[in-house]
Write a protein that holds these residues in place. Structure first.
Motif, PDB file in Angstrom:
ATOM      1  N   SER A 261       0.831  -1.227   0.000  1.00 28.81           N
ATOM      2  CA  SER A 261       0.000   0.000   0.000  1.00 28.81           C
ATOM      3  C   SER A 261       0.852   1.259   0.000  1.00 28.81           C
ATOM      4  O   SER A 261       0.369   2.324   0.326  1.00 28.81           O
ATOM      5  N   ILE A 264       2.639   4.957  -4.988  1.00 28.78           N
ATOM      6  CA  ILE A 264       3.192   4.367  -6.209  1.00 28.78           C
ATOM      7  C   ILE A 264       4.524   5.017  -6.580  1.00 28.78           C
ATOM      8  O   ILE A 264       5.397   4.378  -7.177  1.00 28.78           O
ATOM      9  N   ALA A 267       6.990   2.824  -4.787  1.00 30.36           N
ATOM     10  CA  ALA A 267       6.817   1.361  -4.783  1.00 30.36           C
ATOM     11  C   ALA A 267       8.025   0.670  -5.410  1.00 30.36           C
ATOM     12  O   ALA A 267       8.345  -0.479  -5.094  1.00 30.36           O
ATOM     13  N   ARG A 280       4.169  -3.282 -15.033  1.00 27.91           N
ATOM     14  CA  ARG A 280       4.070  -2.815 -13.649  1.00 27.91           C
ATOM     15  C   ARG A 280       5.397  -2.195 -13.197  1.00 27.91           C
ATOM     16  O   ARG A 280       5.443  -1.165 -12.540  1.00 27.91           O
ATOM     17  N   HIS A 284       6.109   1.857 -12.080  1.00 29.48           N
ATOM     18  CA  HIS A 284       6.735   2.369 -10.849  1.00 29.48           C
ATOM     19  C   HIS A 284       7.737   3.483 -11.127  1.00 29.48           C
ATOM     20  O   HIS A 284       8.080   4.249 -10.242  1.00 29.48           O
ATOM     21  N   SER A 395       0.637  10.760  -6.055  1.00 33.61           N
ATOM     22  CA  SER A 395       1.369  10.481  -7.296  1.00 33.61           C
ATOM     23  C   SER A 395       0.473  10.866  -8.473  1.00 33.61           C
ATOM     24  O   SER A 395      -0.728  10.620  -8.448  1.00 33.61           O
ATOM     25  N   LEU A 409      -2.227  -0.589 -13.263  1.00 37.78           N
ATOM     26  CA  LEU A 409      -2.383   0.044 -11.945  1.00 37.78           C
ATOM     27  C   LEU A 409      -2.909  -0.879 -10.853  1.00 37.78           C
ATOM     28  O   LEU A 409      -2.481  -0.807  -9.709  1.00 37.78           O
ATOM     29  N   ARG A 410      -3.874  -1.726 -11.198  1.00 38.75           N
ATOM     30  CA  ARG A 410      -4.564  -2.492 -10.156  1.00 38.75           C
ATOM     31  C   ARG A 410      -4.338  -3.999 -10.160  1.00 38.75           C
ATOM     32  O   ARG A 410      -4.286  -4.592  -9.082  1.00 38.75           O
ATOM     33  N   TRP A 418      -2.098  -4.793  -4.939  1.00 40.94           N
ATOM     34  CA  TRP A 418      -1.749  -3.373  -4.853  1.00 40.94           C
ATOM     35  C   TRP A 418      -2.901  -2.578  -4.243  1.00 40.94           C
ATOM     36  O   TRP A 418      -4.027  -2.632  -4.733  1.00 40.94           O
ATOM     37  N   GLU A 422      -3.783   5.766  -4.967  1.00 40.49           N
ATOM     38  CA  GLU A 422      -3.552   5.888  -6.413  1.00 40.49           C
ATOM     39  C   GLU A 422      -4.115   4.701  -7.201  1.00 40.49           C
ATOM     40  O   GLU A 422      -4.148   4.742  -8.430  1.00 40.49           O
ATOM     41  N   THR A 423      -4.529   3.648  -6.513  1.00 40.49           N
ATOM     42  CA  THR A 423      -5.123   2.516  -7.229  1.00 40.49           C
ATOM     43  C   THR A 423      -6.647   2.582  -7.216  1.00 40.49           C
ATOM     44  O   THR A 423      -7.310   1.684  -7.733  1.00 40.49           O
TER      45      THR A 423
END
Ligand SMILES: Cc1cc2nc3c(=O)[nH]c(=O)nc-3n(C[C@H](O)[C@H](O)[C@H](O)COP(=O)(O)OP(=O)(O)OC[C@H]3O[C@@H](n4cnc5c(N)ncnc54)[C@H](O)[C@@H]3O)c2cc1C
Length: 451
Positions: A261, A264, A267, A280, A284, A395, A409-410, A418, A422-423
């Motif tokens: 969590s 991003i 991450a 992915r 990042h 972000s 993103l998800r 994730w 931001e998700t």
């Protein structure tokens, strides 16, 4: 080596909510948090007089149903932001007092141009599918356009453009030239449109939890009791066919699933083994945060209320770009929040705290009069240099990123799920979005377990 059904990385609102929901579903959970405190981009200081200062995320508003539901579950009430007076807009050295979101007391062509821009933005928001903004009819062209280019092309009146630029780019704590138009429209749409995001009453700054955000995150942590480990930055996540090993400096935890969590923007500081899927991994590197400095001036009483003012003001290119009444629910003492974003925040961030404080107080005194020159307390919170936030407030996506990498993103990457505001496709960037993302990640883990 300890074991749990799930490890949650990060004890902000997203992580704590995910952990709470998993615990309520009967799973064993460990939350590992890098900092020595809870809350992440929210951070509440409770003062000796019982008042409180929210150094990060503060306000909530209608439509943010998940944070309200969480507060109801935890027995935490909300109170309305003080709006019984006029706000101030200071442009080119002139002060305009007004009520509502758009300063109608400005020259008619400025107000009209602002009104037209809002109308356009509302229409644009309506065309964005929240679950997949990269599929919006105009996604390709909007994602090639910066917010700065759009403002230049569509908001011809200079003062209107400057105000909208400050308000919109300020929300993402960046310069308008850094922001994808598609991203801006998506974020606004995720919260119901520009009227909500830029509004106070009935908008994003409508209310606050009694006790500040800390009342909420502390109540969640209480329910998780010993399962939250502070001072434990996660360095790497090693995934194999049976689980994930979460490696901190002094401990390793083995779990069936992990919820990450962290913002991003940072991450990518965690080492993932094996490497994450390319989309992915590249995402990042492509969603940075901006710069934001939030200070508070404390006075014996909220004197601006007696002057018919709400405490809300905006003055581009000053050391106090935005101010808001930030008093506790009891009303006293007088606490004024001063928020500086983007390029201004970067300049102030580089100053000695003493000089920065003097510059901000000088700006407040020019705006609110001599009483503002003598605060009895002053706080600084420079999110721009917070290592485990990677900047603030949120972000954002520069041009090209949402259409190229947004679909990453998800979806989970194996056993890594994730979360984080931001998700969230609803209320992206807000505390409410963080809560929603935590709940979604918890559902995902439970579904994966059941499969
Ligand atoms: C100045 C400011 C004002 C804001 N105002 C508002 C507002 O009024 N209303 C609103 O709704 N929102 C506001 N926001 C945004 C809101 O605070 C965020 O959307 C929300 O708090 C994000 O929650 P999160 O759980 O997604 O992320 P975070 O709160 O960032 O939580 C992530 C956690 O992960 C931890 N972490 C990072 N790296 C690691 C690691 N390697 N190992 C372990 N832990 C790690 C961090 O320390 C952090 O605790 C504001 C933000 C700021 C900064």
């Amino acid at each position: 080596m300890a074991d749990a059904d799930c490890v949650v990385v990060g004890a902000g609102f997203a992580g704590l909510t995910a952990a709470l929901r998993l615990r309520q579903a009967g799973r064993s959970v460990v939350v590992v948090e890098a900092r020595d405190r809870l809350g992440g981009r929210t951070y509440t200081e409770t003062r000796a007089d019982g008042s409180y200062i929210d150094h990060g995320g503060t306000w909530i508003g209608p439509g943010q149903d998940r944070i309200y539901a969480l507060m109801a579950e935890l027995g935490i009430a909300s109170y309305k932001q003080y709006t019984d007076g006029e706000a101030m807009m200071i442009v080119d050295g002139r002060t305009y007092r007004y009520r509502g979101t758009i300063p109608l007391s400005m020259r008619p062509w400025v107000s009209a141009n602002l009104g037209t821009a809002f109308l356009r933005l509302r229409r644009m928001c309506a065309s964005v599918p929240l679950a997949a903004p990269w599929e919006a009819p105009k996604a390709a062209s909007w994602d090639r356009t910066t917010l700065a280019q759009w403002l230049t092309g569509h908001v011809p009146v200079r003062q209107a453009r400057a105000l909208l630029e400050m308000a919109l780019a300020g929300t993402y704590t960046s310069a308008a030239s850094e922001l994808s138009l598609l991203f801006v429209v998506y974020q606004l749409a995720s919260a119901g449109g520009p009227d909500f995001v830029l509004g106070v009453d009935q908008g994003a700054e409508d209310s606050r939890p009694v006790g500040g955000m800390g009342a909420v995150y502390r109540a969640m942590a209480d329910r998780l009791a010993d399962d939250v480990q502070l001072d434990a930055p996660v360095r790497s996540l090693r995934q194999d066919s049976t689980g994930v090993t979460v490696c901190c400096d002094d401990t390793q935890i083995r779990a069936s699933h992990v919820v990450v969590s962290v913002p991003i923007a940072i991450a990518g500081q965690i080492r993932y083994e094996p490497a994450l899927p390319l989309e992915r991994s590249l995402l990042h590197q492509r969603m940075p945060s901006g710069a934001v400095l939030k200070c508070h001036a404390v006075y014996p009483a909220p004197f601006w209320r007696d002057d018919g003012l709400t405490g809300q003001s905006a003055a581009p290119d000053t050391a106090a770009a935005v101010t808001l009444d930030a008093c506790a629910h009891s009303g006293g003492p007088g606490i004024l929040a001063v928020v500086n974003e983007g390029p201004t925040a970067r300049t102030l961030s580089g100053m000695e705290p003493r000089d920065r404080e003097a510059a901000i107080i000088d700006a407040l005194a020019r705006r609110f009069g001599p009483k503002a020159a003598a605060p009895v307390g002053f706080t600084h919170q420079d999110w721009s240099v917070e290592r485990y936030s990677g900047g603030g407030m949120i972000s954002h996506a520069p041009p090209g990123v949402l259409t190229e990498f947004g679909p990453a993103l998800r979806p989970p990457c194996g056993r890594i799920h994730w979360a984080g505001t931001e998700t969230s496709s609803v209320m992206y960037g807000f505390v409410d979005g963080a809560v929603r993302s935590g709940e979604r990640a918890a559902r995902e883990v439970l579904a994966a377990d059941a499969a």
